[in-house]
Structure formats: structure tokens, C-alpha cells
Design a protein around this motif. Structure first.
Motif, PDB file in Angstrom:
ATOM      1  N   GLN A 127       6.692   6.291  -1.865  1.00 42.18           N
ATOM      2  CA  GLN A 127       6.668   6.096  -0.413  1.00 42.18           C
ATOM      3  C   GLN A 127       5.631   5.041  -0.047  1.00 42.18           C
ATOM      4  O   GLN A 127       4.425   5.279  -0.102  1.00 42.18           O
ATOM      5  N   LYS A 159       3.636   2.567   2.537  1.00 43.05           N
ATOM      6  CA  LYS A 159       3.196   2.546   3.932  1.00 43.05           C
ATOM      7  C   LYS A 159       3.949   1.440   4.659  1.00 43.05           C
ATOM      8  O   LYS A 159       4.143   0.351   4.122  1.00 43.05           O
ATOM      9  N   ASP A 204      -1.673  10.181  -6.198  1.00 41.84           N
ATOM     10  CA  ASP A 204      -0.851   9.127  -5.620  1.00 41.84           C
ATOM     11  C   ASP A 204      -1.497   7.755  -5.831  1.00 41.84           C
ATOM     12  O   ASP A 204      -2.713   7.611  -5.701  1.00 41.84           O
ATOM     13  N   GLU A 260       1.754   5.442   0.443  1.00 46.44           N
ATOM     14  CA  GLU A 260       1.470   6.745   1.039  1.00 46.44           C
ATOM     15  C   GLU A 260       1.403   7.790  -0.065  1.00 46.44           C
ATOM     16  O   GLU A 260       0.531   8.638  -0.078  1.00 46.44           O
ATOM     17  N   SER A 261       2.393   7.720  -0.966  1.00 51.59           N
ATOM     18  CA  SER A 261       2.497   8.639  -2.089  1.00 51.59           C
ATOM     19  C   SER A 261       3.440   8.008  -3.111  1.00 51.59           C
ATOM     20  O   SER A 261       3.926   6.905  -2.898  1.00 51.59           O
ATOM     21  N   GLN A 275       0.860  -1.174   0.000  1.00 51.79           N
ATOM     22  CA  GLN A 275       0.000   0.000   0.000  1.00 51.79           C
ATOM     23  C   GLN A 275       0.897   1.225   0.000  1.00 51.79           C
ATOM     24  O   GLN A 275       1.978   1.222   0.587  1.00 51.79           O
TER      25      GLN A 275
END
Length: 135
Positions: free
Chosen positions: A45, A47, A81, A41-42, A39
Motif C-alpha cells: 500500500q 501513500k 512495513d 503505508e504498509s 513512500q
């Protein structure tokens, strides 16, 4: 709201493109023994603690088929994202998923976006939902 507009535009563009193998995955990558989902974050990046390994051959084939027959969107991609990063060995993709549309992008080519076919969207969304991987 902006995400919905971008994804709606991508869906419209899907109907103008032809379906064919796009060369995103070679035969060896399509026959992988394992893929890993993260998964996001952006962009760039992940998670923490969200890696999800998939070793089921049918599920790997589902992802490989969806990515391989995704349709290239013309122009330079400007998107929100991604939801996921998908690893097929050393090959990595960003994946955007919603109930009614999906897109994929090669991490090494972040200027080119591909839209997933509707039947692939439905199957991937169903899998991701059943595994509680969607927010």
C-alpha cells in the motif's frame, strides 16, 4: 520498539554475510534512465501522491549499487512495513531506511531480505534526507 529490535537483528546478521553481487538487478535495470520512489503505508500500500522520480544518473547508480551488493539474510523474513517502494522499470523493491541501517526486498520474493552495506546506507540516507523523503 519491535521495529528497532528487528532492524538491530538484521544489522547483526549483516556482519556474518559476505559481500557479493546478489543478482537482484540485471545490467539493463542497473542502467535505467529513471527510477521511481514511493513512500509506503504498509506492504503493498503506497501513500497517495508520494511518487518521486529520479533521473539523475549518479543517484540511479547509487540505488542500483546499493541494491546489487546488499547481502542476503538467511531464513524467512519477518519485518515491519517498509519505508519505500523503489521501481527500476518493471523490477520493484521494498526499502527500509534508517540512519544506521537499511534493508531491501524484491517485491516478487517477499520471503527474502537483504541488508545494505554501511557505506550504502550512509549515502542513501543522506540523499533521502536531503530530499525530505524520510519521516
Amino acid at each position: 520498539m519491535k521495529e528497532l529490535q528487528v532492524l538491530s537483528l538484521l544489522l547483526i546478521m549483516l556482519f556474518t554475510l559476505t559481500a557479493c553481487q546478489n543478482g537482484l538487478l540485471n545490467a539493463e535495470q542497473q542502467a535505467a534512465d529513471k527510477i521511481v520512489l514511493y513512500q509506503m503505508e504498509s506492504f503493498g500500500q503506497v501513500k497517495e501522491n508520494t511518487n518521486y522520480e529520479i533521473t539523475d544518473k549518479q543517484t540511479i547508480k547509487l540505488f542500483a549499487t546499493a541494491i546489487s551488493r546488499a547481502n542476503k539474510v538467511s531464513g524467512v523474513a519477518d519485518v515491519v512495513d517498509p519505508n519505500f517502494k523503489v521501481e527500476f522499470g518493471e523490477k520493484e523493491f521494498y526499502l527500509w531506511m534508517a540512519e544506521d541501517h537499511g534493508s531491501v526486498m524484491d517485491v516478487a520474493d517477499d520471503y527474502t531480505l537483504y541488508t545494505l552495506e554501511q557505506k550504502d546506507v550512509e549515502q542513501l540516507y543522506s540523499f533521502l534526507s536531503s530530499e525530505n523523503l524520510l519521516d
